[in-house]
Design an enzyme around this catalytic site. Structure first.
Site, PDB file in Angstrom:
ATOM      1  N   HIS A   1     -15.591   2.796 -14.670  1.00 20.18           N
ATOM      2  CA  HIS A   1     -15.366   1.992 -13.468  1.00 20.18           C
ATOM      3  C   HIS A   1     -16.584   1.130 -13.126  1.00 20.18           C
ATOM      4  CE1 HIS A   1     -14.530   1.582  -8.987  1.00 20.18           C
ATOM      5  NE2 HIS A   1     -13.386   1.205  -9.521  1.00 20.18           N
TER       6      HIS A   1
ATOM      7  N   ARG B   1      -5.282   1.967 -13.403  1.00 22.82           N
ATOM      8  CA  ARG B   1      -3.899   2.147 -12.965  1.00 22.82           C
ATOM      9  C   ARG B   1      -3.235   0.834 -12.547  1.00 22.82           C
ATOM     10  NH1 ARG B   1      -4.109   6.329  -8.928  1.00 22.82           N
ATOM     11  NH2 ARG B   1      -3.934   7.847 -10.605  1.00 22.82           N
TER      12      ARG B   1
ATOM     13  N   ASN C   1       0.830  -1.208   0.000  1.00 24.80           N
ATOM     14  CA  ASN C   1       0.000   0.000   0.000  1.00 24.80           C
ATOM     15  C   ASN C   1       0.864   1.258   0.000  1.00 24.80           C
ATOM     16  OD1 ASN C   1      -2.252  -1.633   0.156  1.00 24.80           O
ATOM     17  ND2 ASN C   1      -2.644  -1.260   2.314  1.00 24.80           N
TER      18      ASN C   1
ATOM     19  N   TYR D   1     -11.836 -10.146  -1.620  1.00 29.76           N
ATOM     20  CA  TYR D   1     -12.557  -8.877  -1.496  1.00 29.76           C
ATOM     21  C   TYR D   1     -14.012  -9.163  -1.154  1.00 29.76           C
ATOM     22  CZ  TYR D   1      -8.878  -6.172  -3.960  1.00 29.76           C
ATOM     23  OH  TYR D   1      -7.715  -5.557  -4.335  1.00 29.76           O
TER      24      TYR D   1
ATOM     25  N   ARG E   1     -10.481  -4.411 -13.928  1.00 31.09           N
ATOM     26  CA  ARG E   1      -9.304  -5.172 -13.504  1.00 31.09           C
ATOM     27  C   ARG E   1      -9.621  -6.659 -13.639  1.00 31.09           C
ATOM     28  NH1 ARG E   1      -5.865  -1.515 -11.233  1.00 31.09           N
ATOM     29  NH2 ARG E   1      -6.771   0.213 -10.044  1.00 31.09           N
TER      30      ARG E   1
ATOM     31  N   ARG F   1     -14.024   1.894   4.963  1.00 28.61           N
ATOM     32  CA  ARG F   1     -12.755   1.195   5.219  1.00 28.61           C
ATOM     33  C   ARG F   1     -11.551   2.126   5.181  1.00 28.61           C
ATOM     34  NH1 ARG F   1      -9.365  -0.370   1.351  1.00 28.61           N
ATOM     35  NH2 ARG F   1     -10.995  -0.481  -0.229  1.00 28.61           N
TER      36      ARG F   1
ATOM     37  N   HIS G   1     -14.771  -4.171   0.217  1.00 31.69           N
ATOM     38  CA  HIS G   1     -14.788  -3.463  -1.063  1.00 31.69           C
ATOM     39  C   HIS G   1     -16.202  -3.107  -1.523  1.00 31.69           C
ATOM     40  CE1 HIS G   1     -14.003  -3.168  -5.547  1.00 31.69           C
ATOM     41  NE2 HIS G   1     -12.999  -2.458  -5.073  1.00 31.69           N
TER      42      HIS G   1
END
Length: 694
Positions: free
Chosen positions: A427, A397, A45, A460, A367, A553, A580
């Site tokens: 997204h 990204r 992270n 997730y 992703r 979160r 998530h």
């Protein structure tokens, strides 16, 4: 309400507090290798934070920007605060790492430097060095005729001072680049790992023959990895992206991590060439490159040092012997991952790819994993003549190269591939299947808070929703038309879409609850809350007595204030699964439950194409109600935001409630109870009943 900088917590410092909560998992009584995983997650992270956020602040500072955040901290003030925070927290990281390594040694699992090995293991290391390491490492001389080399982002190297054996007064500076193809640790035996830099350092004199090693230091560099693409000027977006990826490798250095006690000449030499501000140099008394600890954390020999493996379950009405489309025809279906299996999502696309009645598959991909069964199914469908339209977000990204690969593969198979919309990221997570049923067309939709990624679906927490309702068919069709064509009207009727609708809808629903005073209730679960307009609306609702529970979160920018936020409870849940899902409840709205791909952040609400999905189905709403209620009851994984802006673990003398473990147990109990029940309708009813009762 007038905007006031005192209303907001700083975005970057809030993120650092989130990552501190990740590191805090190392203090919990977890199995040792689980604690080691959290060290790796924390460091991973932090890598991304420096590559993107710190790099961005440095650019703003260089450009002379004075104000860049809602709390009115300047880029320089933020950089100073970040450095102070991280230099202090480095001591805590070192403490946890040393504590975990010491405890692992008691379990007979070791990380040992070369000099601490016995002779038999040293011989194995010697053979490994010459067979595997020596052929691929890159020795580099740095002098007047050998310029300072290019160092890739997050590259790991050994800096050395060496002297000529025949002329010891001649001291040279060199580097040994350690390629990523080599494992971070050499597993010299079933319970002993040797850091690769320890092996390389021992053999420096074989790497630089005729020279003697004087001093050495392992180091790791971080570069600016943000990438700005001028989409408006791009005739070939794929080509522009590929060029951007090449330029990213040359981003400015933003951080240097180096062994503590490194020779001052080495540190000065590296700083001279990389021009890194001294406060962005971090000296560690522990190993570097800790994201690679996953190599040890995945050791299958020491399973007693890992949490028991949980296998996600497929619950009714899904059944391996029943067509997924028949199941969706009967009712809307909501699943909560990873407690429930991701398999129905894959089956949705796989079955469609082989169904002769299917005429079209549309899907967004943000992703996906490198070996994606879902994308392979799409390729198979396109090859078989089904009309396949896929929106592949090439600007996701750090997934750009993988997405480029899949975009090309899909195009080669005959799919229509969309790369995105100029100025926006797509997204939203949505797929649509169109089937022939007699002389009519039937639409089936999947809408989700998470990616079409089977790997991340195991770790997730996300919500998936399957439906064949006409109103969802109309809106998803419009959404895909917006993606593939030209449209100025970016508004939907049942679904809400950003950048035009989601924020507007959320503000309307907050205002409605505020108008109900103490009867108003808002429960919102998300990853991050940053948007200043929504924060002000929540303040106003709180002042009017509305009860607001926020389960966030990560980044949280609403600043606690006794006057404005006395009716707002904020908690963050950190556990073995990354929270998530985005789930929203507004008591007086109709419908009152929603799931979304969007967090409450300006980037999601203003610069991305997102979807927010209303949930009408009563069973699905009941399931979400229980999910939120359980999260609000958690007193083991939960942290609560305090009035000073810090987080504290939830204090409780009651029975321990681990929301993630309880969901594992509940779903397993339901699965076990229903496993032998062949009556599909009874099984479905019982599954819903058990979930609600539990």
């Amino acid at each position: 309400m007038q905007t006031n900088p005192n209303m907001f917590l700083n975005r970057e410092l809030s993120w650092l507090r989130f990552n501190s909560r990740v590191l805090d998992q190392c203090s919990r009584p977890l199995p040792l290798l689980e604690r080691l995983k959290f060290v790796a997650i924390y460091c991973t992270n932090l890598d991304e934070f420096y590559m993107i956020r710190v790099a961005g602040l440095k650019q703003l500072f260089s450009a002379g920007v004075n104000i860049s955040s809602s709390d009115e901290m300047s880029p320089l003030q933020q950089l100073k605060a970040i450095r102070k925070y991280l230099h202090k927290e480095k001591d805590l990281l070192e403490h946890y790492f040393n504590e975990i390594i010491s405890d692992l040694e008691k379990e007979n699992l070791f990380i040992k430097n070369y000099e601490n090995l016995d002779n038999n293991l040293k011989q194995k290391v010697y053979e490994y060095f010459f067979s595997t390491i020596f052929p691929v490492i890159v020795p580099i001389a740095v002098d007047a005729t050998h310029p300072f080399p290019h160092l890739n982002n997050l590259s790991f190297s050994l800096a050395v001072n060496i002297c000529d054996n025949t002329h010891p007064e001649l001291i040279k500076f060199g580097m040994i680049r350690i390629p990523r193809v080599l494992p971070r640790f050499y597993e010299v035996s079933a319970n002993v790992y040797v850091p690769i830099e320890s092996i390389v350092e021992k053999h420096t004199e074989e790497i630089f023959p005729g020279y003697k090693l004087l001093t050495s230091a392992a180091f790791r560099v971080t570069r600016n990895a943000d990438m700005v693409i001028e989409e408006e000027e791009a005739d070939d977006f794929m080509m522009i992206l590929e060029q951007g990826l090449k330029l990213r490798r040359k981003g400015a250095f933003v951080r240097l991590q180096i062994q503590k006690g490194a020779d001052e000449q080495i540190v000065e030499f590296l700083n001279t060439h990389m021009k890194i501000f001294h406060k962005d140099v971090y000296e560690y008394s522990i190993l570097l490159n800790l994201p690679s600890l996953w190599q040890i954390a995945g050791n299958k020999t020491f399973t007693h040092l890992l949490s028991p493996l949980y296998t996600p379950k497929t619950l009714p009405p899904f059944d391996e012997n029943l067509s997924i489309f028949d199941a969706i025809d009967k009712e809307d279906i909501l699943i909560i991952q990873p407690f429930e299996s991701f398999d129905p999502v894959y089956k949705f696309i796989k079955e469609a790819s082989k169904d002769p009645e299917v005429i079209s598959i549309r899907m967004t991909l943000y992703r996906v994993e490198k070996n994606s069964n879902i994308v392979q199914a799409l390729i198979g469908a396109a090859s078989a003549g089904i009309q396949v339209t896929v929106m592949v977000e090439l600007k996701a990204r750090f997934d750009e190269e993988n997405n480029l690969h899949w975009a090309k593969a899909l195009e080669n198979a005959g799919a229509h591939v969309i790369y995105g919309i100029t100025g926006f990221k797509v997204h939203a997570k949505v797929s649509q299947v169109i089937r022939k049923k007699g002389d009519k067309l039937k639409f089936y939709m999947h809408l989700s808070t998470g990616n079409y990624n089977a790997s991340s679906a195991k770790i997730y927490t996300d919500v998936s929703y399957f439906t064949s309702k006409v109103e969802f068919a109309r809106d998803t069709t419009s959404f895909f038309h917006i993606l593939s064509g030209f449209s100025k009207n970016r508004r939907l009727q049942t679904l809400s879409m950003s950048p035009n609708q989601i924020k507007e809808k959320i503000l309307e629903m907050i205002a409605l609850e505020a108008s109900k005073g103490s009867e108003g209730v808002i429960i919102a679960k998300m990853n991050s809350l940053v948007d200043s307009d929504i924060i002000k609306a929540l303040y106003e609702a709180s002042i009017k007595g509305t009860q607001i529970d926020l389960i966030v979160r990560g980044i949280f920018c609403l600043k606690p204030n006794e006057e404005f936020s006395k009716n707002i409870l904020v908690r963050s849940i950190i556990g073995k699964y990354l929270e998530h899902a985005r789930v929203f409840y507004f008591k007086h709205s109709e419908p009152n439950y929603f799931i979304s791909s969007a967090d409450w952040m300006p980037r999601n609400l203003e610069r991305r194409l997102e979807l927010m999905t209303p949930i009408y189905d009563e069973r699905s709403k009941a399931k979400l109600a229980q999910f939120l209620r359980l999260q609000l009851s958690d007193n083991l994984l939960a942290y609560e935001l305090q009035n000073d802006g810090e987080y504290a673990k939830v204090a409780s003398n009651e029975k321990v409630i681990d929301s993630q473990q309880i969901l594992e147990e509940y779903v397993s109990k339901i699965y076990k109870t229903l496993k032998k029940d062949t009556d599909q309708s009874r099984a479905t009813h019982l599954a819903s009943k058990l979930f609600k009762e539990n």
